[in-house]
Design a protein around this motif. Structure first.
Motif, PDB file in Angstrom:
ATOM      1  N   SER A 113       0.828  -1.221   0.000  1.00 28.69           N
ATOM      2  CA  SER A 113       0.000   0.000   0.000  1.00 28.69           C
ATOM      3  C   SER A 113       0.855   1.261   0.000  1.00 28.69           C
ATOM      4  O   SER A 113       0.340   2.358  -0.194  1.00 28.69           O
ATOM      5  N   TRP A 114       2.147   1.117   0.230  1.00 25.05           N
ATOM      6  CA  TRP A 114       3.021   2.306   0.220  1.00 25.05           C
ATOM      7  C   TRP A 114       3.417   2.651  -1.209  1.00 25.05           C
ATOM      8  O   TRP A 114       3.883   1.794  -1.961  1.00 25.05           O
ATOM      9  N   PRO A 115       3.262   3.913  -1.591  1.00 24.01           N
ATOM     10  CA  PRO A 115       3.666   4.278  -2.956  1.00 24.01           C
ATOM     11  C   PRO A 115       5.172   4.094  -3.143  1.00 24.01           C
ATOM     12  O   PRO A 115       5.957   4.306  -2.221  1.00 24.01           O
ATOM     13  N   ALA A 116       5.564   3.679  -4.346  1.00 20.11           N
ATOM     14  CA  ALA A 116       6.971   3.337  -4.586  1.00 20.11           C
ATOM     15  C   ALA A 116       7.606   4.180  -5.685  1.00 20.11           C
ATOM     16  O   ALA A 116       8.811   4.106  -5.898  1.00 20.11           O
ATOM     17  N   ARG A 117       6.782   4.962  -6.401  1.00 19.36           N
ATOM     18  CA  ARG A 117       7.336   5.752  -7.505  1.00 19.36           C
ATOM     19  C   ARG A 117       6.941   7.218  -7.343  1.00 19.36           C
ATOM     20  O   ARG A 117       5.754   7.547  -7.271  1.00 19.36           O
ATOM     21  N   PHE A 118       7.949   8.067  -7.276  1.00 19.85           N
ATOM     22  CA  PHE A 118       7.738   9.502  -7.076  1.00 19.85           C
ATOM     23  C   PHE A 118       8.571  10.306  -8.054  1.00 19.85           C
ATOM     24  O   PHE A 118       9.717   9.951  -8.330  1.00 19.85           O
ATOM     25  N   GLU A 119       7.993  11.398  -8.530  1.00 24.00           N
ATOM     26  CA  GLU A 119       8.812  12.453  -9.124  1.00 24.00           C
ATOM     27  C   GLU A 119       9.016  13.497  -8.043  1.00 24.00           C
ATOM     28  O   GLU A 119       8.077  14.181  -7.640  1.00 24.00           O
ATOM     29  N   THR A 120      10.252  13.604  -7.564  1.00 27.13           N
ATOM     30  CA  THR A 120      10.514  14.512  -6.448  1.00 27.13           C
ATOM     31  C   THR A 120      11.144  15.800  -6.954  1.00 27.13           C
ATOM     32  O   THR A 120      12.252  16.182  -6.568  1.00 27.13           O
ATOM     33  N   ALA A 121      10.389  16.500  -7.800  1.00 26.27           N
ATOM     34  CA  ALA A 121      10.938  17.677  -8.485  1.00 26.27           C
ATOM     35  C   ALA A 121      11.342  18.776  -7.510  1.00 26.27           C
ATOM     36  O   ALA A 121      12.419  19.360  -7.634  1.00 26.27           O
ATOM     37  N   LYS A 122      10.490  19.043  -6.526  1.00 31.92           N
ATOM     38  CA  LYS A 122      10.781  20.168  -5.627  1.00 31.92           C
ATOM     39  C   LYS A 122      12.059  19.909  -4.833  1.00 31.92           C
ATOM     40  O   LYS A 122      12.928  20.777  -4.735  1.00 31.92           O
ATOM     41  N   ALA A 123      12.165  18.694  -4.274  1.00 32.89           N
ATOM     42  CA  ALA A 123      13.354  18.369  -3.488  1.00 32.89           C
ATOM     43  C   ALA A 123      14.617  18.497  -4.343  1.00 32.89           C
ATOM     44  O   ALA A 123      15.624  19.061  -3.913  1.00 32.89           O
ATOM     45  N   LYS A 124      14.540  17.975  -5.572  1.00 36.24           N
ATOM     46  CA  LYS A 124      15.725  18.025  -6.435  1.00 36.24           C
ATOM     47  C   LYS A 124      16.078  19.457  -6.798  1.00 36.24           C
ATOM     48  O   LYS A 124      17.252  19.849  -6.799  1.00 36.24           O
ATOM     49  N   GLN A 125      15.063  20.236  -7.097  1.00 35.32           N
ATOM     50  CA  GLN A 125      15.286  21.641  -7.453  1.00 35.32           C
ATOM     51  C   GLN A 125      15.933  22.396  -6.293  1.00 35.32           C
ATOM     52  O   GLN A 125      16.736  23.305  -6.484  1.00 35.32           O
ATOM     53  N   LEU A 126      15.616  21.987  -5.061  1.00 36.40           N
ATOM     54  CA  LEU A 126      16.178  22.641  -3.878  1.00 36.40           C
ATOM     55  C   LEU A 126      17.534  22.065  -3.497  1.00 36.40           C
ATOM     56  O   LEU A 126      18.120  22.453  -2.486  1.00 36.40           O
ATOM     57  N   GLY A 127      18.016  21.095  -4.297  1.00 40.95           N
ATOM     58  CA  GLY A 127      19.372  20.585  -4.057  1.00 40.95           C
ATOM     59  C   GLY A 127      19.449  19.375  -3.144  1.00 40.95           C
ATOM     60  O   GLY A 127      20.549  19.006  -2.713  1.00 40.95           O
ATOM     61  N   PHE A 128      18.320  18.756  -2.812  1.00 44.48           N
ATOM     62  CA  PHE A 128      18.377  17.516  -2.026  1.00 44.48           C
ATOM     63  C   PHE A 128      18.832  16.375  -2.928  1.00 44.48           C
ATOM     64  O   PHE A 128      18.421  16.289  -4.089  1.00 44.48           O
ATOM     65  N   VAL A 129      19.680  15.503  -2.390  1.00 37.58           N
ATOM     66  CA  VAL A 129      20.297  14.460  -3.204  1.00 37.58           C
ATOM     67  C   VAL A 129      20.028  13.085  -2.591  1.00 37.58           C
ATOM     68  O   VAL A 129      20.174  12.907  -1.380  1.00 37.58           O
ATOM     69  N   GLY A 130      19.627  12.135  -3.424  1.00 34.24           N
ATOM     70  CA  GLY A 130      19.397  10.769  -2.957  1.00 34.24           C
ATOM     71  C   GLY A 130      20.558   9.849  -3.281  1.00 34.24           C
ATOM     72  O   GLY A 130      21.627  10.302  -3.703  1.00 34.24           O
ATOM     73  N   ASP A 131      20.342   8.562  -3.073  1.00 32.85           N
ATOM     74  CA  ASP A 131      21.356   7.573  -3.442  1.00 32.85           C
ATOM     75  C   ASP A 131      21.359   7.393  -4.952  1.00 32.85           C
ATOM     76  O   ASP A 131      20.328   7.526  -5.612  1.00 32.85           O
ATOM     77  N   ASP A 132      22.535   7.060  -5.514  1.00 36.25           N
ATOM     78  CA  ASP A 132      22.623   6.848  -6.965  1.00 36.25           C
ATOM     79  C   ASP A 132      21.982   5.524  -7.366  1.00 36.25           C
ATOM     80  O   ASP A 132      21.331   5.423  -8.402  1.00 36.25           O
ATOM     81  N   ASN A 133      22.209   4.500  -6.569  1.00 36.28           N
ATOM     82  CA  ASN A 133      21.676   3.175  -6.883  1.00 36.28           C
ATOM     83  C   ASN A 133      21.733   2.326  -5.621  1.00 36.28           C
ATOM     84  O   ASN A 133      22.283   2.747  -4.597  1.00 36.28           O
ATOM     85  N   PHE A 134      21.164   1.136  -5.687  1.00 35.22           N
ATOM     86  CA  PHE A 134      21.069   0.352  -4.468  1.00 35.22           C
ATOM     87  C   PHE A 134      22.416  -0.211  -4.019  1.00 35.22           C
ATOM     88  O   PHE A 134      22.657  -0.397  -2.821  1.00 35.22           O
ATOM     89  N   LYS A 135      23.304  -0.456  -4.995  1.00 34.42           N
ATOM     90  CA  LYS A 135      24.641  -0.945  -4.631  1.00 34.42           C
ATOM     91  C   LYS A 135      25.347   0.045  -3.691  1.00 34.42           C
ATOM     92  O   LYS A 135      26.000  -0.337  -2.729  1.00 34.42           O
ATOM     93  N   GLN A 136      25.175   1.340  -3.993  1.00 25.12           N
ATOM     94  CA  GLN A 136      25.778   2.379  -3.159  1.00 25.12           C
ATOM     95  C   GLN A 136      25.272   2.281  -1.712  1.00 25.12           C
ATOM     96  O   GLN A 136      26.019   2.504  -0.755  1.00 25.12           O
ATOM     97  N   ILE A 137      23.975   1.940  -1.577  1.00 29.02           N
ATOM     98  CA  ILE A 137      23.383   1.831  -0.235  1.00 29.02           C
ATOM     99  C   ILE A 137      24.041   0.678   0.535  1.00 29.02           C
ATOM    100  O   ILE A 137      24.397   0.812   1.704  1.00 29.02           O
TER     101      ILE A 137
END
Lengths: 320, 320
Positions: A287-311
């Motif tokens: 029931s948890w959503p798994a796909r997001f376009e996180t435009a605002k966060a990215k525009q504000l310079g928030f950065v996620g992981d590149d891929n799961f291997k990195q995690i």
């Protein structure tokens, strides 16, 4: 630079404290004081020149934070919360801790005229729910299907309104599922997502209760802490018109998570994961959503992981 | 069938009471009792066999509604609210009346175990705001840019959660701008939208402070009251997963409103409208979304006006 942190004894709180002390500065100003707040006294870290105070406070008690706010912290991280299963089991408890205490914190800031204090609250993917689109974005309505998500969504609205009125400089970051958490499996429905990686990496067995096709939206603890710190540095003018949004997690299926485990630790590690379907857990996690376009966060310079291997690599290097 | 109404002395409340008495039944059961609640005693209508009680209560006072709820009303209309300009001018007042009183009402229902009572709250287009799409729908996020909309959005979440938990059978209807309101012009930014029609239809002059190209999302008082009544009759099972949505207003420009005035009452009536731009009012009204796909409301059988001429004709026939 004085930083106050509620929920400082928790997993994220402790990591945030460590990271702040390692950096030594925030907003290009030296960190001089940290106030750690939790129900129990948070452990005092090695702190060098930084004055660290740890206070055991019940933030649901009237005026509990008054003496902290009177010291006019520049940044407040509000991480204290009752988790989703507890909020679902006890409506009053969830309302008191997750909502009323946040409102009291806002009112406390207002009484001290902390108009320039950046207040950062952690919200959750649990605020989303109902009939969701395939890919969510910053304009997707919050229709929470649990009391925890409801309470967080109410806090988001209130923090936005107090900020809009110039009473506080607020920001709410919705966190993806955090993987890999340290420690042991617990009762959380998401517990398996860390467990199926952490245990095999430590040579132990683990149970995967969901189909491997299931996608999840995840972020590593390191990137979440980076985002909390970045959240203190984003200019206020850039946050309107709404100061709550999802962080840039990555979408991975459980199969992709297990493949990354195999690449990092081999077939032997992978063979430690036993597949034992649990429809109850599958229903919650699906029931948890798994796909997001996180435009605002990215525009504000928030950065996620590149891929799961990195995690996985980050977890392994932190363990050693 | 016992129906309780907060804000019963207001324009909508009084119309709803009249309509309920005219119908005499709700959910195919005879209406036997109406409890009218407001700060002042709502006027007692001609009521035939229906027992009508009017009570002057301050719903922000602890336990104010206990004795009403102890009578176990089958339907509660919660229309009482501090309007947007007042909520913006006084944050505490707005929070107390618009949010805390709603929460107290929910808790009161819970204490009386009114699990089957249909609680219907009026919300508002003011709950929307920020960077909106050209056409809004049921999944458009609420990013309110005023405290009234914030408080209403928080109530929506809470009513949904109490309903999801089976504590109450709640429903929230977001109302379009109501046109044509009776009475005189007032300080509301939307006042002109009724005034530019009502005054000329009565042979009086009126001022239009906005460009005629401006679109608005409107509904007649009659259709709003019909929707409130229909809201009591929609089956509970049909309302999940989220029990708050916009009613099916119609989108009209001010020019189209004035053209309908000309068709109904002639050039002379139209000439009574004077165009005196007021940038302050234009800014507020232009920030309200004017185009909605109201799929959920329509699917549930809520019905709006067919066209703007119908709105004028209804007003004229009610006047005579």
């Amino acid at each position: 630079m004085h930083i106050a942190i509620t929920g400082a004894a928790g997993f994220l709180g402790q990591r945030l404290v460590q990271q702040l002390l390692t950096r030594g500065e925030l907003r290009q100003q030296p960190i001089t004081r940290l106030t750690l707040i939790d129900q129990i006294e948070a452990p005092l870290p090695e702190s060098g020149n930084v004055a660290v105070t740890s206070r055991a406070l019940d933030i649901t008690e009237s005026g509990a934070l008054d003496s902290v706010l009177a010291q006019r912290p520049d940044v407040i991280y509000h991480l204290a919360a009752v988790v989703s299963s507890a909020a679902e089991a006890d409506l009053e408890l969830g309302m008191r801790v997750n909502f009323d205490a946040t409102r009291a914190l806002l009112e406390g800031c207002r009484k001290q005229s902390l108009t320039d204090t950046r207040l950062i609250m952690a919200s959750s993917v649990a605020a989303y729910g109902g009939e969701l689109p395939e890919v969510l974005d910053d304009m997707t309505a919050l229709h929470p299907q649990n009391s925890y998500g409801t309470q967080k969504a109410m806090c988001e609205l209130l923090i936005n309104d107090y900020s809009r009125r110039g009473l506080i400089d607020g920001l709410v970051l919705r966190l993806p599922t955090i993987v890999i958490r340290p420690g042991r499996p617990n009762a959380a429905a998401s517990s398996f997502a860390s467990s199926i990686l952490r245990e095999p990496l430590n040579g132990e067995e683990a149970i995967c209760p969901v189909p491997v096709e299931l996608p999840m939206f995840v972020m590593s603890p390191g990137k979440v802490v980076d985002a909390l710190i970045h959240g203190a540095e984003v200019p206020s003018e850039a946050l309107a018109p709404f100061r709550a949004f999802m962080l840039p997690g990555i979408t991975v299926t459980v199969a992709e998570m297990l493949e990354a485990l195999r690449e990092a630790a081999g077939e032997k590690a992978l063979s430690l994961v036993h597949h034992e379907p649990d429809p109850r857990i599958e229903a919650i996690v699906a029931s948890w959503p798994a796909r997001f376009e996180t435009a605002k966060a990215k525009q504000l310079g928030f950065v996620g992981d590149d891929n799961f291997k990195q995690i996985i690599d980050a977890f392994v290097s932190e363990q050693s």
